[in-house]
Design a protein around this motif. Structure first.
Motif, PDB file in Angstrom:
ATOM      1  N   VAL A  62       0.836  -1.207   0.000  1.00 30.10           N
ATOM      2  CA  VAL A  62       0.000   0.000   0.000  1.00 30.10           C
ATOM      3  C   VAL A  62       0.867   1.251   0.000  1.00 30.10           C
ATOM      4  O   VAL A  62       0.608   2.204  -0.748  1.00 30.10           O
ATOM      5  N   LEU A  63       1.906   1.261   0.803  1.00 29.06           N
ATOM      6  CA  LEU A  63       2.774   2.432   0.874  1.00 29.06           C
ATOM      7  C   LEU A  63       3.442   2.725  -0.470  1.00 29.06           C
ATOM      8  O   LEU A  63       3.439   3.875  -0.938  1.00 29.06           O
ATOM      9  N   GLU A  64       4.003   1.705  -1.094  1.00 28.89           N
ATOM     10  CA  GLU A  64       4.735   1.932  -2.341  1.00 28.89           C
ATOM     11  C   GLU A  64       3.805   2.330  -3.483  1.00 28.89           C
ATOM     12  O   GLU A  64       4.101   3.256  -4.246  1.00 28.89           O
ATOM     13  N   LEU A  65       2.674   1.645  -3.605  1.00 27.20           N
ATOM     14  CA  LEU A  65       1.754   1.978  -4.687  1.00 27.20           C
ATOM     15  C   LEU A  65       1.081   3.327  -4.445  1.00 27.20           C
ATOM     16  O   LEU A  65       0.840   4.092  -5.388  1.00 27.20           O
ATOM     17  N   SER A  66       0.792   3.644  -3.196  1.00 26.22           N
ATOM     18  CA  SER A  66       0.174   4.934  -2.877  1.00 26.22           C
ATOM     19  C   SER A  66       1.137   6.077  -3.155  1.00 26.22           C
ATOM     20  O   SER A  66       0.731   7.135  -3.641  1.00 26.22           O
ATOM     21  N   VAL A 102      -7.732  -4.228  -5.911  1.00 21.99           N
ATOM     22  CA  VAL A 102      -7.054  -4.935  -4.817  1.00 21.99           C
ATOM     23  C   VAL A 102      -6.333  -3.940  -3.920  1.00 21.99           C
ATOM     24  O   VAL A 102      -6.377  -4.044  -2.688  1.00 21.99           O
ATOM     25  N   LEU A 103      -5.685  -2.951  -4.528  1.00 15.37           N
ATOM     26  CA  LEU A 103      -5.019  -1.923  -3.733  1.00 15.37           C
ATOM     27  C   LEU A 103      -6.032  -1.177  -2.876  1.00 15.37           C
ATOM     28  O   LEU A 103      -5.759  -0.865  -1.705  1.00 15.37           O
ATOM     29  N   VAL A 104      -7.201  -0.904  -3.430  1.00 19.30           N
ATOM     30  CA  VAL A 104      -8.245  -0.216  -2.671  1.00 19.30           C
ATOM     31  C   VAL A 104      -8.635  -1.042  -1.445  1.00 19.30           C
ATOM     32  O   VAL A 104      -8.764  -0.519  -0.332  1.00 19.30           O
ATOM     33  N   GLN A 105      -8.826  -2.346  -1.648  1.00 21.40           N
ATOM     34  CA  GLN A 105      -9.180  -3.212  -0.525  1.00 21.40           C
ATOM     35  C   GLN A 105      -8.086  -3.225   0.535  1.00 21.40           C
ATOM     36  O   GLN A 105      -8.361  -3.181   1.740  1.00 21.40           O
ATOM     37  N   LEU A 106      -6.836  -3.268   0.094  1.00 17.39           N
ATOM     38  CA  LEU A 106      -5.723  -3.255   1.044  1.00 17.39           C
ATOM     39  C   LEU A 106      -5.620  -1.909   1.760  1.00 17.39           C
ATOM     40  O   LEU A 106      -5.294  -1.859   2.948  1.00 17.39           O
ATOM     41  N   ALA A 175     -14.365  -1.191  -3.809  1.00 22.09           N
ATOM     42  CA  ALA A 175     -14.026  -2.459  -3.159  1.00 22.09           C
ATOM     43  C   ALA A 175     -15.196  -3.432  -3.172  1.00 22.09           C
ATOM     44  O   ALA A 175     -15.006  -4.651  -3.244  1.00 22.09           O
ATOM     45  N   SER A 176     -16.427  -2.907  -3.131  1.00 18.30           N
ATOM     46  CA  SER A 176     -17.608  -3.772  -3.107  1.00 18.30           C
ATOM     47  C   SER A 176     -18.016  -4.251  -4.493  1.00 18.30           C
ATOM     48  O   SER A 176     -18.884  -5.110  -4.626  1.00 18.30           O
ATOM     49  N   GLY A 177     -17.416  -3.668  -5.541  1.00 16.15           N
ATOM     50  CA  GLY A 177     -17.702  -4.139  -6.894  1.00 16.15           C
ATOM     51  C   GLY A 177     -18.625  -3.268  -7.703  1.00 16.15           C
ATOM     52  O   GLY A 177     -19.066  -3.667  -8.784  1.00 16.15           O
ATOM     53  N   GLY A 178     -18.957  -2.083  -7.220  1.00 21.72           N
ATOM     54  CA  GLY A 178     -19.792  -1.177  -7.999  1.00 21.72           C
ATOM     55  C   GLY A 178     -21.263  -1.273  -7.648  1.00 21.72           C
ATOM     56  O   GLY A 178     -21.639  -1.565  -6.518  1.00 21.72           O
ATOM     57  N   PHE A 179     -22.114  -1.053  -8.664  1.00 21.89           N
ATOM     58  CA  PHE A 179     -23.561  -0.944  -8.443  1.00 21.89           C
ATOM     59  C   PHE A 179     -24.369  -2.012  -9.185  1.00 21.89           C
ATOM     60  O   PHE A 179     -25.566  -1.856  -9.364  1.00 21.89           O
ATOM     61  N   ALA A 180     -23.716  -3.072  -9.624  1.00 21.29           N
ATOM     62  CA  ALA A 180     -24.417  -4.055 -10.452  1.00 21.29           C
ATOM     63  C   ALA A 180     -25.608  -4.679  -9.734  1.00 21.29           C
ATOM     64  O   ALA A 180     -26.571  -5.114 -10.372  1.00 21.29           O
ATOM     65  N   HIS A 181     -25.574  -4.708  -8.402  1.00 16.69           N
ATOM     66  CA  HIS A 181     -26.652  -5.353  -7.648  1.00 16.69           C
ATOM     67  C   HIS A 181     -27.805  -4.407  -7.358  1.00 16.69           C
ATOM     68  O   HIS A 181     -28.826  -4.822  -6.795  1.00 16.69           O
ATOM     69  N   TRP A 182     -27.704  -3.130  -7.722  1.00 18.57           N
ATOM     70  CA  TRP A 182     -28.760  -2.163  -7.457  1.00 18.57           C
ATOM     71  C   TRP A 182     -29.913  -2.357  -8.435  1.00 18.57           C
ATOM     72  O   TRP A 182     -29.733  -2.837  -9.554  1.00 18.57           O
ATOM     73  N   ALA A 183     -31.100  -1.961  -8.020  1.00 13.89           N
ATOM     74  CA  ALA A 183     -32.268  -2.078  -8.898  1.00 13.89           C
ATOM     75  C   ALA A 183     -32.089  -1.214 -10.142  1.00 13.89           C
ATOM     76  O   ALA A 183     -32.505  -1.587 -11.239  1.00 13.89           O
ATOM     77  N   GLU A 184     -31.485  -0.031  -9.986  1.00 13.09           N
ATOM     78  CA  GLU A 184     -31.171   0.844 -11.106  1.00 13.09           C
ATOM     79  C   GLU A 184     -29.667   1.087 -11.096  1.00 13.09           C
ATOM     80  O   GLU A 184     -29.187   2.061 -10.508  1.00 13.09           O
ATOM     81  N   PRO A 185     -28.902   0.183 -11.721  1.00 15.65           N
ATOM     82  CA  PRO A 185     -27.437   0.299 -11.680  1.00 15.65           C
ATOM     83  C   PRO A 185     -26.940   1.641 -12.199  1.00 15.65           C
ATOM     84  O   PRO A 185     -27.527   2.228 -13.105  1.00 15.65           O
ATOM     85  N   ILE A 186     -25.864   2.114 -11.615  1.00 19.92           N
ATOM     86  CA  ILE A 186     -25.222   3.363 -12.009  1.00 19.92           C
ATOM     87  C   ILE A 186     -23.844   3.020 -12.560  1.00 19.92           C
ATOM     88  O   ILE A 186     -23.095   2.260 -11.944  1.00 19.92           O
ATOM     89  N   GLY A 187     -23.510   3.561 -13.712  1.00 18.71           N
ATOM     90  CA  GLY A 187     -22.177   3.349 -14.256  1.00 18.71           C
ATOM     91  C   GLY A 187     -21.145   4.085 -13.426  1.00 18.71           C
ATOM     92  O   GLY A 187     -21.371   5.232 -13.013  1.00 18.71           O
ATOM     93  N   LEU A 188     -20.025   3.449 -13.158  1.00 20.50           N
ATOM     94  CA  LEU A 188     -19.014   4.081 -12.323  1.00 20.50           C
ATOM     95  C   LEU A 188     -18.500   5.401 -12.905  1.00 20.50           C
ATOM     96  O   LEU A 188     -18.258   6.344 -12.139  1.00 20.50           O
TER      97      LEU A 188
END
Length: 218
Positions: A62-66, A102-106, A175-188
């Motif tokens: 995380v430190l190096e990539l950040s 993955v970096l976001v999750q870390l 980290a959660s994967g976006g909005f694909a599970h929403w009733a009205e998905p929103i594009g990132l």
């Protein structure tokens, strides 16, 4: 640089490269030090000479990539100073996150107080220094975007807290994967644009409110 130092750095880089590759191929929290060692072509014990724990390995990644991401944002700001710099840097920061979930999750893991308390002091000090560097960059962006020089340091710090909260929300969403599970998905991309609008409008509105408050009490 001495041969031993070069060898140590080569092993250090090989460990991090192997970890990054493995973390992209399978859940990062299930990857073992033995697997990282195999990927780096070294013994498991050698990994522990570089990183005392798997948490230290997470922290170093995380430190190096950040730091690399921060350098890119600084260069962008330097190339495009002025009121539009805030929007450009925010959007680029969101793109950096989306390019490496993955970096976001870390990052979210490393930001937890309990995780920080378990880290060795040198890593904790590096995270503090990194936080100060990010705050310095966004402080400069505030000066460009809002003429924040007319605000006391404490008020600028409060504005940065709002930016941090928005960034934390974006990180959690990626980290959660976006909005694909929403009733009205929103594009990132649309989501990023609206959040950027919200951050800038909020900063401008709050800065104006703070200036008005200061004038009323003087």
């Amino acid at each position: 640089m001495r041969y031993q130092d070069r060898l140590f750095q080569q092993r250090h880089d090989a460990i991090l490269a192997a970890a990054r590759q493995l973390f992209r191929e399978q859940p990062w929290d299930r990857v073992t030090i033995a697997e990282v060692a195999l990927g780096a072509g070294i013994g498991k014990g050698t990994v522990y000479k570089h990183f005392p724990s798997k948490e230290a390995l997470y922290a170093q990644l995380v430190l190096e990539l950040s730091r690399a991401n921060l350098d890119e944002l600084r260069a962008l700001h330097a190339a495009q100073p002025g009121p539009q710099a805030m929007r450009q840097v925010i959007r680029r920061a969101f793109a950096q996150m989306l390019a490496d979930p993955v970096l976001v999750q870390l990052c979210l893991l490393c930001d937890r107080p309990a995780f920080q308390e378990r880290l060795e002091m040198p890593y904790r000090e590096q995270f503090l220094a990194l936080e100060h560097d990010y705050q310095a960059l966004f402080g400069q962006l505030l000066a460009d975007c809002l003429d924040a020089r007319s605000l006391p340091h404490a008020d600028c710090q409060h504005l940065l807290w709002g930016v941090e909260a928005c960034f934390s929300g974006v990180m959690a969403r990626i980290a959660s994967g976006g909005f694909a599970h929403w009733a009205e998905p929103i594009g990132l991309p649309d989501y990023f644009e609206r959040v950027t609008d919200f951050i800038i409008a909020g900063l401008k509105g709050q800065a104006a409110s703070l200036r008005g408050y200061r004038l009323n009490i003087e």
